[in-house]
Design a protein around this motif. Structure first.
Motif, mmCIF file in Angstrom:
data_model
loop_
_atom_site.group_PDB
_atom_site.id
_atom_site.type_symbol
_atom_site.label_atom_id
_atom_site.label_comp_id
_atom_site.label_asym_id
_atom_site.label_seq_id
_atom_site.Cartn_x
_atom_site.Cartn_y
_atom_site.Cartn_z
ATOM 1 N N THR A 1 0.840 -1.198 0.000
ATOM 2 C CA THR A 1 0.000 0.000 0.000
ATOM 3 C C THR A 1 0.874 1.248 0.000
ATOM 4 O OG1 THR A 1 -0.161 0.317 2.408
ATOM 5 C CG2 THR A 1 -1.671 -1.285 1.398
ATOM 6 N N PRO A 2 0.305 2.387 -0.425
ATOM 7 C CA PRO A 2 1.108 3.615 -0.490
ATOM 8 C C PRO A 2 1.664 4.054 0.861
ATOM 9 C CG PRO A 2 -0.872 3.843 -1.819
ATOM 10 C CD PRO A 2 -1.019 2.561 -1.060
ATOM 11 N N GLU A 3 0.920 3.859 1.939
ATOM 12 C CA GLU A 3 1.358 4.341 3.247
ATOM 13 C C GLU A 3 2.138 3.300 4.035
ATOM 14 O OE1 GLU A 3 -1.860 5.957 5.524
ATOM 15 O OE2 GLU A 3 -2.548 7.254 3.886
ATOM 16 N N ARG A 4 1.733 2.046 3.968
ATOM 17 C CA ARG A 4 2.338 1.018 4.809
ATOM 18 C C ARG A 4 3.450 0.246 4.116
ATOM 19 N NH1 ARG A 4 -2.805 1.555 6.902
ATOM 20 N NH2 ARG A 4 -2.915 1.346 9.188
ATOM 21 N N LEU B 1 -3.395 -8.126 8.270
ATOM 22 C CA LEU B 1 -4.152 -6.898 8.052
ATOM 23 C C LEU B 1 -4.920 -6.949 6.733
ATOM 24 C CD1 LEU B 1 -1.668 -4.137 9.306
ATOM 25 C CD2 LEU B 1 -3.654 -5.127 10.498
ATOM 26 N N PHE B 2 -4.322 -7.564 5.715
ATOM 27 C CA PHE B 2 -5.059 -7.723 4.456
ATOM 28 C C PHE B 2 -6.295 -8.597 4.676
ATOM 29 C CE2 PHE B 2 -5.904 -10.235 0.587
ATOM 30 C CZ PHE B 2 -6.353 -9.197 -0.222
ATOM 31 N N PHE B 3 -6.152 -9.680 5.419
ATOM 32 C CA PHE B 3 -7.280 -10.566 5.727
ATOM 33 C C PHE B 3 -8.379 -9.766 6.429
ATOM 34 C CE2 PHE B 3 -8.201 -15.001 7.848
ATOM 35 C CZ PHE B 3 -9.493 -14.977 7.331
ATOM 36 N N ALA B 4 -7.997 -8.981 7.421
ATOM 37 C CA ALA B 4 -8.976 -8.188 8.168
ATOM 38 C C ALA B 4 -9.689 -7.198 7.250
ATOM 39 C CB ALA B 4 -8.281 -7.460 9.312
ATOM 40 N N ALA B 5 -8.926 -6.525 6.388
ATOM 41 C CA ALA B 5 -9.532 -5.557 5.476
ATOM 42 C C ALA B 5 -10.488 -6.231 4.506
ATOM 43 C CB ALA B 5 -8.435 -4.811 4.712
ATOM 44 N N ALA C 1 -10.378 0.238 -5.038
ATOM 45 C CA ALA C 1 -11.065 1.212 -5.888
ATOM 46 C C ALA C 1 -12.221 1.869 -5.153
ATOM 47 C CB ALA C 1 -11.554 0.535 -7.161
ATOM 48 N N GLU C 2 -12.862 1.125 -4.261
ATOM 49 C CA GLU C 2 -13.977 1.687 -3.489
ATOM 50 C C GLU C 2 -13.491 2.652 -2.425
ATOM 51 O OE1 GLU C 2 -16.587 -0.140 -0.057
ATOM 52 O OE2 GLU C 2 -17.375 -0.835 -1.988
ATOM 53 N N ARG C 3 -12.355 2.312 -1.804
ATOM 54 C CA ARG C 3 -11.829 3.113 -0.699
ATOM 55 C C ARG C 3 -10.364 2.753 -0.515
ATOM 56 N NH1 ARG C 3 -13.487 2.291 5.638
ATOM 57 N NH2 ARG C 3 -12.611 4.236 6.434
ATOM 58 N N PRO C 4 -9.472 3.714 -0.335
ATOM 59 C CA PRO C 4 -8.057 3.375 -0.146
ATOM 60 C C PRO C 4 -7.877 2.357 0.982
ATOM 61 C CG PRO C 4 -8.285 5.728 -0.467
ATOM 62 C CD PRO C 4 -9.681 5.176 -0.370
ATOM 63 N N ILE C 5 -7.106 1.336 0.712
ATOM 64 C CA ILE C 5 -6.977 0.238 1.674
ATOM 65 C C ILE C 5 -6.341 0.714 2.980
ATOM 66 C CG2 ILE C 5 -4.768 -0.570 0.766
ATOM 67 C CD1 ILE C 5 -5.791 -3.435 1.217
ATOM 68 N N ASP C 6 -5.449 1.697 2.910
ATOM 69 C CA ASP C 6 -4.856 2.228 4.139
ATOM 70 C C ASP C 6 -5.910 2.888 5.025
ATOM 71 O OD1 ASP C 6 -2.006 1.625 4.063
ATOM 72 O OD2 ASP C 6 -1.921 2.930 2.312
ATOM 73 N N ASP C 7 -6.860 3.592 4.423
ATOM 74 C CA ASP C 7 -7.926 4.213 5.203
ATOM 75 C C ASP C 7 -8.781 3.159 5.898
ATOM 76 O OD1 ASP C 7 -6.969 6.585 4.233
ATOM 77 O OD2 ASP C 7 -8.710 7.030 2.961
ATOM 78 N N ARG C 8 -9.081 2.100 5.185
ATOM 79 C CA ARG C 8 -9.888 1.029 5.774
ATOM 80 C C ARG C 8 -9.159 0.394 6.956
ATOM 81 N NH1 ARG C 8 -14.203 -2.003 4.144
ATOM 82 N NH2 ARG C 8 -14.169 -1.042 2.059
ATOM 83 N N ILE C 9 -7.887 0.143 6.786
ATOM 84 C CA ILE C 9 -7.123 -0.483 7.876
ATOM 85 C C ILE C 9 -6.995 0.463 9.062
ATOM 86 C CG2 ILE C 9 -4.860 -1.394 8.516
ATOM 87 C CD1 ILE C 9 -4.703 -2.536 5.645
ATOM 88 N N ASP C 10 -6.806 1.758 8.794
ATOM 89 C CA ASP C 10 -6.767 2.726 9.897
ATOM 90 C C ASP C 10 -8.040 2.641 10.733
ATOM 91 O OD1 ASP C 10 -4.279 3.675 9.173
ATOM 92 O OD2 ASP C 10 -5.068 5.402 8.048
ATOM 93 N N ASP C 11 -9.181 2.579 10.065
ATOM 94 C CA ASP C 11 -10.455 2.505 10.789
ATOM 95 C C ASP C 11 -10.585 1.195 11.556
ATOM 96 O OD1 ASP C 11 -11.179 4.995 9.964
ATOM 97 O OD2 ASP C 11 -12.688 4.340 8.492
ATOM 98 N N ILE C 12 -10.133 0.102 10.952
ATOM 99 C CA ILE C 12 -10.199 -1.198 11.632
ATOM 100 C C ILE C 12 -9.371 -1.165 12.913
ATOM 101 C CG2 ILE C 12 -9.443 -3.612 11.464
ATOM 102 C CD1 ILE C 12 -10.294 -3.513 8.503
ATOM 103 N N LEU C 13 -8.161 -0.639 12.831
ATOM 104 C CA LEU C 13 -7.293 -0.613 14.008
ATOM 105 C C LEU C 13 -7.795 0.377 15.054
ATOM 106 C CD1 LEU C 13 -3.796 -0.877 12.284
ATOM 107 C CD2 LEU C 13 -5.173 -2.696 13.284
ATOM 108 N N ASP C 14 -8.381 1.499 14.609
ATOM 109 C CA ASP C 14 -8.985 2.435 15.566
ATOM 110 C C ASP C 14 -10.150 1.789 16.302
ATOM 111 O OD1 ASP C 14 -7.206 4.437 14.947
ATOM 112 O OD2 ASP C 14 -8.566 5.496 13.578
#
Length: 460
Positions: free
Chosen positions: A251-254, A261-265, A351-364
């Motif tokens: 991913t661009p950020e990680r 984390l991919f499994f969780a996302a 494409a629906e949502r940046p994967i880094d954003d999704r993972i950030d929300d999951i971890l939060d």
């Protein structure tokens, strides 16, 4: 003296000094006998696929010759082919099963063979043990009873199904795909382009030496992919292993994305428009359990090995099954880990949502999670005694934390009072013991792994 032919976690693999034509032909005869005598498939059609190793087409031809001389018809892949596509072809065409010549992520001096039954899922021990019991020199039928073989395209029908199944429209997505010179090249990248993504390719030329790097999509082997994602300002980077049954994501950020984390996302994404339980191996993150609980879903834990995940997926109609090593499949698809379809899903999810954003929300929402593992050298004949000795020496506390429970589904998984865990299990493919740990901090991981190694090493 040759080592015995034994089917491990995912078939029989060995160095080419052991993995020889006569021995491959013996395995092919064992498969023919099993299909005829125990699976009631006499005379039916079997698929034969193979990976991108220099020796694989020749071994595939040997298997084809033995099967046809035993009265079976054979569909032979017309090019090196991802193992999951060979497995999918069984279900698509109603075949008796398939043989895949592949050593997956191992170096080029290895090769391997796996049998896939008629349900397209990995063979369970009852099947592989039956094949082992039939190993013998080829015993052809009279020529008039031989089957026939023909080469066929396994990939194009798979593409047609995948595009419909995932409903992918990736016109605004940029992907860097790293084929690692494996059988995903010209397949996963082509599927992503078929879905209208912009694809930049790395290591997608044919090279049976894999460029001098084993086709293992680990962080250290994908540093170039991380750099390419940054260079092309890509939305996601995707890699497959040698036979494209596993996926790795950048991913661009990680950068390199931990497979847990991919499994969780992916599970979080699928739950947006589906319901259903998840299946995970004992070495895979509890983050999956937290996501499932929040959605009122169950999680089923299995021993390591996708065959066990596939079995549980079938028993529980699971939405997704996965393991921390990057193998995943989903409901209504073949129950074999599939890095090609997962690449398409990863792209659609991004494409629906940046994967880094999704993972950030999951971890939060569910808390930070860290996991790592170490390996301890252990001869194969010492694995069982070590595990038996460990069963009598399990501690009441680890690294200052009380033990709340112990799970023995595969080795010993020691569950600690703060929700972290330590797992010790024998490797199914190497002369090693694995020590895994999961916790809410990286510093704690190192402490737990040190404690696990100190617990196990004296027993080896």
């Amino acid at each position: 003296m040759d080592e015995p032919i034994e089917f491990g976690t995912d078939g029989w693999r060995a160095e080419l000094s052991e993995f020889t034509t006569p021995r491959v032909r013996m395995v092919a005869q064992g498969i023919a006998d099993y299909l005829r005598e125990e699976a009631d498939h006499a005379g039916d059609t079997v698929a034969v696929g193979y990976d991108a190793r220099e020796t694989s087409p020749g071994f595939a031809a040997d298997v084809t010759e033995v099967l046809t001389s035993n009265g079976f018809n054979v569909l032979l892949a017309d090019r090196d082919c991802p193992t999951p596509i060979t497995a999918w072809t069984i279900k698509n065409r109603g075949l008796a099963g398939a043989v895949a010549i592949t050593a997956s992520h191992n170096p080029p001096e290895y090769n391997g063979i796996k049998f896939i039954p008629d349900d397209g899922a990995p063979a369970l021990p009852a099947v592989t043990e039956a094949i082992e019991s039939h190993l013998r020199e080829p015993d052809p039928l009279p020529p008039e009873e031989h089957g026939v073989h023909r080469e066929d395209d396994f990939v194009e029908p798979y593409f047609e199904n995948a595009i419909v199944m995932v409903d992918a429209h990736l016109t605004d997505l940029t992907v860097v795909y790293d084929g690692m010179h494996g059988s995903g090249r010209g397949v996963t990248d082509e599927l992503l382009e078929l879905a209208k993504a912009t694809v930049h390719r790395r290591r997608c030329d044919y090279d049976p030496t894999f460029g001098g790097t084993p086709p293992e999509p680990s962080a250290e082997n994908l540093e170039g992919l991380v750099e390419a994602v940054e260079e092309h300002d890509a939305d996601i980077g995707i890699a497959n292993d040698g036979d494209a049954d596993r996926i790795a994501v950048v991913t661009p950020e990680r950068g390199f994305l931990n497979e847990n984390l991919f499994f969780a996302a992916l599970y979080d994404y699928l739950l947006e428009f589906n319901d259903g339980p998840a299946v995970r191996s004992v070495s895979t993150t509890f983050l999956i359990d937290r996501i499932a609980e929040a959605h009122g879903e169950a999680v089923y834990e299995t021993p390591v090995g996708f065959k066990w995940i596939a079995q549980a997926m079938g028993e529980h109609d699971a939405l997704i099954g996965g393991e921390e090593s990057g193998g995943f499949s989903i409901r209504d698809h073949v129950r074999e880990k599939d890095g090609v379809l997962m690449a398409l899903l990863a792209a659609v999810m991004t494409a629906e949502r940046p994967i880094d954003d999704r993972i950030d929300d999951i971890l939060d929402t569910y808390g930070e999670i860290y996991q790592d593992r170490r390996s301890i050298d252990c001869p194969d004949d010492r694995k069982e005694p070590v595990v038996a000795d460990l069963s009598t020496q399990l501690p009441d506390s680890v690294a200052g934390l009380d033990v709340e429970d112990v799970n023995d589904v595969d080795g010993f998984k020691i569950l600690l009072e703060d929700g972290s865990w330590l797992l010790v299990r024998p490797s199914g493919t190497e002369p090693k013991l694995r020590v895994y740990a999961e916790s809410s901090s990286q510093e704690r991981i190192e402490t737990l792994l040190d404690a696990g190694v100190d617990l196990v090493e004296p027993l080896v």
